[in-house]
Design a protein around this motif. Sequence first.
Motif, short mmCIF file in Angstrom:
data_model
loop_
_atom_site.label_atom_id
_atom_site.label_comp_id
_atom_site.label_asym_id
_atom_site.label_seq_id
_atom_site.Cartn_x
_atom_site.Cartn_y
_atom_site.Cartn_z
N VAL A 102 14.32 -6.43 -22.90
CA VAL A 102 15.03 -7.58 -22.72
C VAL A 102 14.55 -8.40 -21.59
O VAL A 102 14.12 -7.65 -20.55
CB VAL A 102 16.61 -7.40 -22.64
CG1 VAL A 102 17.38 -8.59 -22.18
CG2 VAL A 102 16.92 -6.66 -23.88
N CYS A 103 14.69 -9.60 -21.57
CA CYS A 103 14.32 -10.35 -20.31
C CYS A 103 15.20 -11.35 -19.97
O CYS A 103 15.88 -12.01 -20.80
CB CYS A 103 12.99 -11.02 -20.25
SG CYS A 103 11.49 -10.35 -20.44
N ALA A 104 15.43 -11.55 -18.59
CA ALA A 104 16.73 -12.68 -18.42
C ALA A 104 16.13 -14.19 -18.59
O ALA A 104 17.02 -15.08 -18.97
CB ALA A 104 16.70 -12.60 -16.84
N ILE A 105 14.67 -14.21 -18.84
CA ILE A 105 14.21 -15.65 -19.15
C ILE A 105 13.07 -15.34 -19.95
O ILE A 105 12.44 -14.08 -20.06
CB ILE A 105 13.83 -16.18 -17.64
CG1 ILE A 105 13.26 -17.88 -17.77
CG2 ILE A 105 12.59 -15.59 -17.06
CD1 ILE A 105 13.16 -18.28 -16.50
N HIS A 106 12.82 -16.20 -20.90
CA HIS A 106 11.40 -16.14 -21.62
C HIS A 106 10.36 -17.38 -20.88
O HIS A 106 10.57 -18.56 -21.47
CB HIS A 106 11.73 -16.54 -23.12
CG HIS A 106 12.33 -15.38 -23.72
ND1 HIS A 106 12.88 -15.37 -25.16
CD2 HIS A 106 12.63 -14.22 -23.24
CE1 HIS A 106 13.56 -14.22 -25.42
NE2 HIS A 106 13.35 -13.60 -24.17
N GLY A 146 8.72 -4.06 -18.53
CA GLY A 146 9.27 -4.22 -19.71
C GLY A 146 8.64 -5.35 -20.46
O GLY A 146 7.23 -5.51 -20.54
N GLY A 147 9.43 -6.36 -20.93
CA GLY A 147 10.76 -6.63 -20.64
C GLY A 147 10.91 -6.91 -19.11
O GLY A 147 10.12 -6.85 -18.28
N ASP A 148 12.36 -6.55 -18.79
CA ASP A 148 12.43 -6.59 -17.57
C ASP A 148 13.48 -5.31 -17.12
O ASP A 148 14.51 -5.32 -17.81
CB ASP A 148 13.16 -7.78 -16.83
CG ASP A 148 13.25 -8.05 -15.39
OD1 ASP A 148 13.75 -7.15 -14.70
OD2 ASP A 148 12.99 -9.17 -14.99
N THR A 177 9.76 -7.14 -11.55
CA THR A 177 11.12 -7.78 -11.93
C THR A 177 10.88 -9.26 -11.83
O THR A 177 10.64 -9.56 -10.78
CB THR A 177 12.30 -7.33 -11.41
OG1 THR A 177 13.29 -8.11 -12.07
CG2 THR A 177 12.52 -7.40 -10.13
N ARG A 178 11.47 -10.02 -12.91
CA ARG A 178 11.45 -11.73 -12.54
C ARG A 178 13.13 -11.81 -12.54
O ARG A 178 13.55 -12.77 -12.07
CB ARG A 178 10.78 -12.42 -13.92
CG ARG A 178 11.01 -13.65 -13.70
CD ARG A 178 9.61 -14.49 -14.10
NE ARG A 178 9.82 -15.64 -14.20
CZ ARG A 178 9.61 -16.67 -13.02
NH1 ARG A 178 9.77 -16.25 -11.85
NH2 ARG A 178 9.60 -18.16 -13.43
N SER A 179 13.78 -10.91 -13.05
CA SER A 179 15.35 -11.08 -13.13
C SER A 179 16.12 -11.53 -11.70
O SER A 179 16.96 -12.30 -11.55
CB SER A 179 16.14 -9.71 -13.76
OG SER A 179 15.82 -9.57 -15.07
S1 SF4 Z 1 6.51 -13.10 -17.92
FE1 SF4 Z 1 8.07 -11.29 -17.36
S2 SF4 Z 1 10.03 -12.22 -17.42
FE2 SF4 Z 1 8.78 -13.59 -18.36
S3 SF4 Z 1 9.16 -13.22 -20.48
FE3 SF4 Z 1 7.28 -12.06 -19.77
S4 SF4 Z 1 8.04 -9.94 -19.26
FE4 SF4 Z 1 9.90 -11.34 -19.39
#
Ligand code: SF4
Length: 315
Positions: A102-106, A146-148, A177-179
Motif C-alpha cells: 500500500v502507498c499513501a499516494i499513487h 514497498g509500497g510504502d 518512504t514517500r508517506s
Molecule cells: S513512487 Fe513510491 S509512493 Fe509513489 S506509487 Fe511508487 S512506491 Fe508508492
Amino acid sequence: MMENNWQYHARYALKGANQSNDFFKTKAFKDQTFPIKIPLEFAQLIDKNNKNDPLLKQVISAKVLSKSANFSLSPLEDEKYSPVAGLIHKYPNRVLLIASQVCAIHCQYCFRQNFNYTEHDAISNWNEVQNYIINNIKINEVILSGGDPLSLSGDKLSVLIDNIANIAHIKTLRIHTRSAVVTPNRITNKLSDILNQSRLNVVMVLHTNHAQELSAQFAQKITKLSGITLLNQSVLLKGVNDSIEELTELCLKLFDLGIFPYYLHMLDKVQGAQDFLVKDDYAIQLHQQLKNNLSGYLVPRLVRDNGNHSKDWLL
Ligand code: SF4
C-alpha cells in the motif's frame, strides 16, 4: 482530534477520477490501470488554478496509452532478483524487503506500479525471509520498501523492526518512504519511539520531488525524527522539477529541515510514464548547474538504476 489521525487521512484520500475531478473542478482525471490516489494533505498543497502545478502533474492521468519503445511493465525486473518471496537481493551487503503493498499516494511515474505485490510480501513470508538473511552473513543492512513501509500500523512496523534487530549481523535499517512527506501526520510519537529505541542504525530515505511538497506541517512533524539520519531521493521529472531553480530550491529547503539530498534518479522507463522523461544531456546540464549553485554536500548524485546489480552514475 480525528482529523490528525494518519489512518483517518489514509481512508479519506481522493480515490479514482470522479472524486479527483470533483475536488479539482476539472475533467482531466481518467480512471486507468494504476488507480488515482491522492491524500488530502497533498491535494491541499496543489494550486487548483494551475493546470501545470508540479504536484498535480505527478498524480494526474498523464498516460500515453500506446506502447513506446524501451518502456516496459517492469523496467528494473525486481522479480529476477528475488530469491525468496518478499525479498530482493541485488547487492552483497543489503537486501530490500517488500514490507507493504500500500502507498499513501499513487505517483503516476512509479516503476513498481505493475509489481506483483500479492506474491511478494515479506511479512507473510517472514520465516523464509528471516532464514535467508540469517544464512547470508554478508548482509548488514535491511531496506524496508514497498509500497510504502509507513503504511503499516505502528504495531506491525514495530514487530517487523524487532524481528530484523534480532538478527545479530544486521547493523542498519533503512526505510524508503514517500508517506512521511505526503501525509506528515504519519510522523507520530509512536513512530519516533520505534525508530529511536531500535538498536539498529536507522536511516530514513524520504521521497520528495519538489519544494512545494515540504509543507509547514511536514516541517513541524519531521522534528520528531531529528535523532535519525534523514536523506532524500527525487526522481527527475519533466514538467515537475526539471529546472535549475526548482532543484536548487528543493535541495536548500531539505537542508533547512535537516535532510540531505541523496539521489536524483533518472526516470525508470515504465509503460505510461513517457511524458515524464528528461533527456540525459539536459539532466547532466542541470546537474552541472546544481554543482555551481550549491555546496558539494547538498548536491544529490545523478543516477540511473540499470535494472541489474548496479546504478549508473551519470556524472
Ligand atoms: S513512487 Fe513510491 S509512493 Fe509513489 S506509487 Fe511508487 S512506491 Fe508508492
